[in-house]
Design an enzyme around this catalytic site. Structure first.
Site, PDB file in Angstrom:
ATOM      1  N   GLU A   1       0.826  -1.217   0.000  1.00 56.67           N
ATOM      2  CA  GLU A   1       0.000   0.000   0.000  1.00 56.67           C
ATOM      3  C   GLU A   1       0.852   1.256   0.000  1.00 56.67           C
ATOM      4  O   GLU A   1       0.522   2.237  -0.669  1.00 56.67           O
ATOM      5  CB  GLU A   1      -0.924  -0.002   1.219  1.00 56.67           C
ATOM      6  CG  GLU A   1      -1.945   1.134   1.242  1.00 56.67           C
ATOM      7  CD  GLU A   1      -1.419   2.466   1.776  1.00 56.67           C
ATOM      8  OE1 GLU A   1      -2.045   3.510   1.508  1.00 56.67           O
ATOM      9  OE2 GLU A   1      -0.362   2.461   2.458  1.00 56.67           O
ATOM     10  N   GLU A   2       1.929   1.251   0.771  1.00 57.58           N
ATOM     11  CA  GLU A   2       2.727   2.467   0.959  1.00 57.58           C
ATOM     12  C   GLU A   2       3.387   2.945  -0.332  1.00 57.58           C
ATOM     13  O   GLU A   2       3.818   4.089  -0.425  1.00 57.58           O
ATOM     14  CB  GLU A   2       3.777   2.261   2.049  1.00 57.58           C
ATOM     15  CG  GLU A   2       3.211   2.036   3.446  1.00 57.58           C
ATOM     16  CD  GLU A   2       2.521   3.263   4.018  1.00 57.58           C
ATOM     17  OE1 GLU A   2       2.452   4.298   3.327  1.00 57.58           O
ATOM     18  OE2 GLU A   2       2.031   3.197   5.156  1.00 57.58           O
TER      19      GLU A   2
END
Length: 469
Positions: free
Chosen positions: A334-335
């Site tokens: 996600e990051e």
């Protein structure tokens, strides 16, 4: 003829069982009927609240998260720690008795920061705390020593472009909001390189600081030289800005050993409670398992991931089985921009009509105030009725516009979406920093978050018809 029509209509019924037929504007039930259906869940909602907030499951999501965060630590995309975290969760979800526990492979970026060091040499020696930004290149092995130019905006940088060549650009942009200010982290290196700078140091995107840098992903652009880039503390950015305003010459030495490796194989982690009547229809709850490589990733997004797990655990513990499948997804990558979630979307979008709602908690699990929702007005009215069942814990608000990197792919295509709304006043104190640890988390607040998450997801999954869209 009427008998032929009746046969045709009856043949359609299995195809649309459990679905909302309202896309042409014809609502399948009078809203009063829907309100009465939701009111019938009062006892179930109360049982969920009692178990999560006051009963045997009290503090469970916090305690599970504490063991996980203390055991695994930070979980950067492509790292051995993230691999260990995924294996840990796979085993934990199986042990919890959830169904269809499995891993779905995806490719994720693999970047490592390596050794980092920055020192102000003039007007005095001062160690500068830095955190390299994701995807940054390294400095030459001997490092970079250069004069600093301090700017407060991209506009100022462009006005002073002739001064920036061969220098290190320090951005001292004020924190306005995360959404507005984060562009300096994302694009700071590119804009500095365009005017001939040799590196960029960016004031951390933080609303409060105790001399702590906050990291995050940044993006290079094709055709623009790639220069090393890191974040620095608010205090150091402001100090250099004051020095520069007084006309003081600033010299900084910067050394970074960052390296990008080929993409790694990672996994989205999935578990379910299979629906009793419409198992092909999905209510998805989620958080992301990866984090940055500092702190413990307890707040971002351990809390969101673990209240999503807790939702399935609470439903199972109460012996409930909703009509639709309640699916937990713990995203990876996600990051770096929702890398794992995008691949999940590509894999499953052919079944988009079966996704009832997508929910993500990724803005902390502090004291909750309600739910942010994206969907049409009729669906919003349904959500408001469901949230009214949370009046015993005084968490009933429905806000505009759900937010979640990992669920945006679905919401753009019309699937209703929801995100937890909680007290964000301290979130950016700790975000992407060494301060993101279990010390930030509060068990009582996580209990409330889990109750909200479970009541909403279970009732939507068990209602006779899908949310209108």
């Amino acid at each position: 003829m009427k008998y032929l029509f009746l046969i045709f209509f009856m043949n359609l019924l299995p195809r649309y069982a459990g679905r909302s037929l309202s896309r042409d504007g014809n609502y399948p039930k009078a809203f009063e009927g829907i309100r009465n259906e939701i009111a019938g869940y009062y006892d179930v909602a109360k049982a969920i609240i009692d178990l999560a907030v006051y009963g045997k499951a009290q503090n469970r999501s916090y305690e599970r998260l504490a063991v996980f965060a203390d055991t695994i630590g930070p979980r950067l995309s492509g790292s051995a720690n993230l691999d260990a975290a995924i294996k840990y969760m796979y085993n934990a979800l199986q042990k919890d008795g959830l169904e269809n526990v499995h891993l779905e492979p995806v490719k994720v970026p693999h970047w490592e920061r390596g050794e980092e060091f920055a020192m102000m040499l003039e007007p005095r020696n001062h160690s500068i705390a830095i955190l390299g930004l994701g995807s940054s290149v390294a400095t030459p092995p001997e490092g970079i020593t250069a004069e600093v130019i301090v700017v407060s905006s991209f506009d100022e940088l462009h006005r002073r472009a002739q001064e920036a060549k061969g220098k290190i650009v320090v951005y001292n942009q004020p924190f306005i909001s995360y959404g507005e200010t984060v562009r300096y982290r994302s694009l700071g290196a590119v804009e500095a390189a365009k005017v001939g700078a040799v590196a960029s140091l960016i004031r951390s995107v933080a609303s409060f600081s105790i001399d702590s840098p906050h990291t995050g992903w940044q993006n290079y652009q094709s055709g623009v030289p790639q220069i090393p880039t890191a974040c620095i503390s608010v205090e150091d950015a402001e100090m250099m800005s004051r020095m520069s305003f007084r006309g003081t010459k600033i010299i900084v030495y910067l050394k970074m050993g960052a390296k990008t490796y080929p993409d790694s194989t990672s996994f989205n982690t999935v578990a379910e409670i299979v629906g009793s009547k419409y198992p092909e229809q999905i209510v998805l709850v989620s958080g992301h398992l990866d984090s940055w490589d500092v702190g413990q990733g307890a707040m971002d997004d351990g809390g969101g991931a673990f209240i999503s797990w807790e939702a399935l655990s609470l439903v199972k513990d109460l012996g409930l089985r909703p009509k639709r499948t309640l699916r937990l997804v713990l995203w990876t990558g996600e990051e770096q921009g929702g890398i794992g979630a995008e691949q999940y979307y590509q894999l499953h979008k052919e079944n988009i009509s079966n996704f009832d709602i997508v929910m993500e908690s990724d803005e902390g699990t502090f004291k909750p105030s309600g739910l942010a929702f994206t969907g049409n007005a009729k669906a919003r009215d349904i959500i408001k009725e469901i949230m009214a069942l949370l009046l015993p814990i005084n968490i009933t608000e429905v806000y505009d516009t759900a937010d979640g990197t990992d669920i945006n792919f679905w919401m753009r295509d019309g699937v209703p979406g929801a995100s937890l709304r909680d007290d964000l006043s301290k979130y950016f104190w700790f975000h992407h920093s060494q301060g993101d640890t279990m010390t930030v988390q509060d068990p009582n607040q996580m209990n409330l978050c889990a109750a909200v998450w479970t009541v909403v997801s279970y009732i939507i999954a068990d209602m006779e018809e899908m949310l209108p869209r």
